[in-house]
Design a protein around this motif. Sequence first.
Motif, mmCIF file in Angstrom:
data_model
loop_
_atom_site.group_PDB
_atom_site.id
_atom_site.type_symbol
_atom_site.label_atom_id
_atom_site.label_comp_id
_atom_site.label_asym_id
_atom_site.label_seq_id
_atom_site.Cartn_x
_atom_site.Cartn_y
_atom_site.Cartn_z
ATOM 1 N N LEU A 34 0.833 -1.202 0.000
ATOM 2 C CA LEU A 34 0.000 0.000 0.000
ATOM 3 C C LEU A 34 0.866 1.250 0.000
ATOM 4 N N LYS A 35 1.907 1.249 0.817
ATOM 5 C CA LYS A 35 2.809 2.402 0.864
ATOM 6 C C LYS A 35 3.471 2.622 -0.490
ATOM 7 N N GLU A 36 3.929 1.550 -1.115
ATOM 8 C CA GLU A 36 4.558 1.672 -2.427
ATOM 9 C C GLU A 36 3.564 2.215 -3.453
ATOM 10 N N SER A 47 2.707 14.411 -1.269
ATOM 11 C CA SER A 47 3.865 15.310 -1.271
ATOM 12 C C SER A 47 3.848 16.328 -0.138
ATOM 13 N N GLY A 48 2.688 16.821 0.253
ATOM 14 C CA GLY A 48 2.620 17.817 1.311
ATOM 15 C C GLY A 48 2.442 17.237 2.701
ATOM 16 N N GLN A 49 2.401 15.915 2.795
ATOM 17 C CA GLN A 49 2.155 15.263 4.073
ATOM 18 C C GLN A 49 3.454 15.079 4.843
ATOM 19 N N LYS A 50 3.458 15.497 6.091
ATOM 20 C CA LYS A 50 4.656 15.374 6.935
ATOM 21 C C LYS A 50 4.522 14.296 8.007
ATOM 22 N N ASP A 51 3.301 13.780 8.196
ATOM 23 C CA ASP A 51 3.037 12.821 9.259
ATOM 24 C C ASP A 51 3.662 11.461 8.931
ATOM 25 N N PRO A 52 4.641 11.018 9.718
ATOM 26 C CA PRO A 52 5.275 9.732 9.440
ATOM 27 C C PRO A 52 4.335 8.543 9.660
ATOM 28 N N LEU A 53 3.230 8.769 10.348
ATOM 29 C CA LEU A 53 2.275 7.691 10.619
ATOM 30 C C LEU A 53 1.090 7.701 9.655
ATOM 31 N N LEU A 54 1.168 8.529 8.611
ATOM 32 C CA LEU A 54 0.049 8.664 7.679
ATOM 33 C C LEU A 54 -0.312 7.337 7.031
#
Length: 99
Positions: A34-36, A47-54
């Motif tokens: 899913l991450k890939e 691209s604008g997401q900074k949350d490492p747990l997203l």
Amino acid sequence: MSTALEDAMDTLIRIFHHYSGKEGDKSKLSKGELKELLTSELTDFLSGQKDPLLIDQIMRDLDSNKDNEVDFNEFVTLVAALTVACNDFFEEQLKKEGF
């Protein structure tokens, strides 16, 4: 000759199966798959997401049957929700521009 909508449906199916099954069940996405998929296919969204747990949160939200994998139905839920959000944004922009 297929229609644009039929082509879009075919594309969704092909993208899902391109990433599914690299780890375990061939008809489901693991968290890594899913991450890939998300990082390769939805680059603007992430691209604008900074949350490492997203990715963990997306996985939890999509995994409705709690089997720690995302099946095609759960994946389509994500695509539909993102499409609705994009449409809402587009309509809001049109209103701001006076259309």
